[in-house]
Design an enzyme around this catalytic site. Structure first.
Site, PDB file in Angstrom:
ATOM      1  N   LYS A 171       0.888  -1.170   0.000  1.00  0.00           N
ATOM      2  CA  LYS A 171       0.000   0.000   0.000  1.00  0.00           C
ATOM      3  C   LYS A 171       0.913   1.203   0.000  1.00  0.00           C
ATOM      4  O   LYS A 171       1.888   1.200   0.744  1.00  0.00           O
ATOM      5  CB  LYS A 171      -0.919   0.004   1.218  1.00  0.00           C
ATOM      6  N   HIS A 291      -7.557 -14.189  -6.286  1.00  0.00           N
ATOM      7  CA  HIS A 291      -8.124 -12.963  -5.706  1.00  0.00           C
ATOM      8  C   HIS A 291      -9.518 -12.802  -6.323  1.00  0.00           C
ATOM      9  O   HIS A 291      -9.747 -13.247  -7.444  1.00  0.00           O
ATOM     10  CB  HIS A 291      -7.210 -11.787  -6.046  1.00  0.00           C
TER      11      HIS A 291
END
Ligand code: CAP
Ligand code: MG
Length: 466
Positions: A171, A291
């Site tokens: 991130k 995912h």
């Protein structure tokens, strides 16, 4: 409806040898108020029966009207092979549909879905519908390979007998260059006691101008190899090869393999069932990390009827249904949410773990579901993700067990003392958990530890992602 056959089973009817001869679905519907008003002389119960029968007809051998039934019309076989709606629950408006196995090509999920859920959501007489589950018969299950590695295969490669695996997604989601991401990988892999094992690409990261797939893959895997030498521990990189062109995904998989990778990551909803099936059967030699970006547009339902009771508002297919199909198609890991992460979770994350890992899955006592016999299909890793931080290790593992990959993105990179401290905080939580020291006790005894700093900031329990 003037259909050819009766698609509603007689009361009390059950399919014989369901695991041999039938595909079964579990559905709840909401009858549209206008349909009730318009059908003046029919009760709601009768309209419900009609709707359930229409689902069975439309998804098997019927259509909206009677058609030609003379020579060569196919009508005798259509009658014999028709699906039947049964087990109607007049309070919850829930029912099952049993499809004879001959209606389907055994190894074709896209074809199966076109049939069983392809056209039913358009019915005017219903205002809401949720497909909760599908139970597949043995021959269909046997037509798929399931995961190549699964829980045990990955444990062997990583030389990890029984502990959960920890990974981090960088991130910000987008921002680091390929080189910067490799430097982050190095910090994750080598900080603390050197036991932190994984890094994952975020879903937005594919092949970007400033972060190229081929370069990122090579650099991060080089760091993994280097870190393995330094720490003596196996490392892995979930490298995102998601693309709308399957040939490009296959090329990227080759690149990962030739650089010594173990895994590729793919977004299994945006790429689709055919892509997952193709990638699995291509035998790339790599494990598949699945995912599920975009699944919320399919699986999410905020209505009180979501778990069977109360009114249903929208049209959806459950994550239970999708998780089953991805295990069948052969992913090795799947994002399944985490306990407490969603509103009124009802234990769905735990049940998804069961779908992924049990051999003979039973229906859930509260969540509408059908169970599944998995035959040769191996267990799959459950990935717990979304707002997780070191203070969650105890609660998540108590619920989900050890065959879990815990993903700490913001919950590691947001540590107030930096990234290395974030790694140490996760490691301390892991050690405490396996030594059976409650995290609360650990931080009382070690108030200056990295874990204490993390828990002071984030507390206990997953952060709901708003
Ligand atoms: C997690 C994550 C994952 C979601 C999706 C994100 O980051 O990378 O994509 O958790 O997983 O972008 O939010 P954080 P799931 O750890 O910082 O939350 O589908 O299982 O919810
Ligand atoms: Mg993400």
């Amino acid at each position: 409806m003037a259909v050819q056959f009766n698609y509603l089973a007689k009361k009390g009817w059950k399919p014989k040898n369901p695991d041999e001869d039938y595909v079964i679905t579990l559905i709840k519907i909401e009858i549209d108020e206008r349909a009730i008003k318009e059908a003046k002389n029919k009760t709601k119960k009768e309209i419900f029966e009609e709707a359930a029968a229409t689902v069975a007809a439309e998804s098997s051998t019927g259509t909206w009207t009677k058609v030609y039934d003379g020579k060569d019309s196919g009508i005798p076989l259509a009658g014999e092979k028709r699906a039947l709606a049964y087990d109607l629950d007049y309070e919850k408006f829930m029912f099952k549909v049993a499809y004879p196995i001959d209606l389907f090509e055994l190894d074709n999920i896209s074809g199966l879905f076109a049939g069983i859920i392809g056209n039913i959501a358009g019915m005017k007489m219903v205002s809401a519908m949720r497909v909760y589950d599908v139970r597949l018969p043995r021959r269909m299950v046997e037509a798929f390979p399931g995961p190549k590695f699964g829980v045990e295969g990955i444990r062997k490669i990583l030389k990890n007998k029984d502990r959960f695996l920890a990974i981090t997604v960088p991130k910000p989601k987008i921002g680091r260059t390929d080189e910067e991401q490799a430097r982050l990988a190095k910090i994750l892999f080598t900080s603390g006691d050197g036991s932190y094992e994984g890094i994952k690409d975020d879903e937005n990261l594919t092949n970007l101008e400033f972060n190229k797939f081929d370069k990122r893959c090579k650099l991060v895997l080089e760091e993994a190899k280097r870190a393995e030498k330094i720490t003596g521990k196996k490392k892995f990189y979930l490298c995102n090869l998601t693309h709308s062109n399957i040939n490009e995904m296959l090329r990227r998989a080759k690149h990962i393999k030739s650089n010594g990778g173990i895994f590729f990551m793919m977004d299994v909803v945006t790429t689709g069932f055919a892509a997952v099936d193709t990638m699995r059967r291509a035998e790339t030699g790599l494990a598949i990390h699945a995912h599920r970006a975009m699944h919320g547009f399919i699986t999410r339902d905020n209505s009180p009827g979501i778990h069977g009771k109360g009114k249903l508002y929208g049209f959806s297919v459950s994550m239970i249904f999708l998780a089953k199909i991805f295990r069948l198609l052969g992913v090795d890991t799947l994002h399944g949410g985490s306990p407490l992460a969603k509103m009124e979770d009802y234990g769905e994350a735990v049940y998804i773990r069961n779908i992924l890992q049990e051999r003979n899955l039973k229906p859930h006592p509260q969540i509408p579901s059908l169970g599944q016999n998995w035959y040769h299909i191996k267990p799959v890793w459950m990935v717990a993700s979304g707002g997780l931080h070191p203070g969650d290790v105890e609660s998540v593992l108590k619920e989900l067990g050890n065959d879990v990959i815990m993903q700490f993105g913001g919950g590691l990179l947001g540590h107030p003392q930096g990234i290395e401290a974030g790694v140490k905080a996760v490691e301390q939580a892991r050690e405490a958990y396996y030594k059976k020291i409650p995290l609360k006790k650990f931080i009382e005894k070690n108030p200056n530890s990295e874990l204490a700093a993390a828990i002071n900031l984030w507390g206990y329990g997953p952060k709901i992602v708003y």
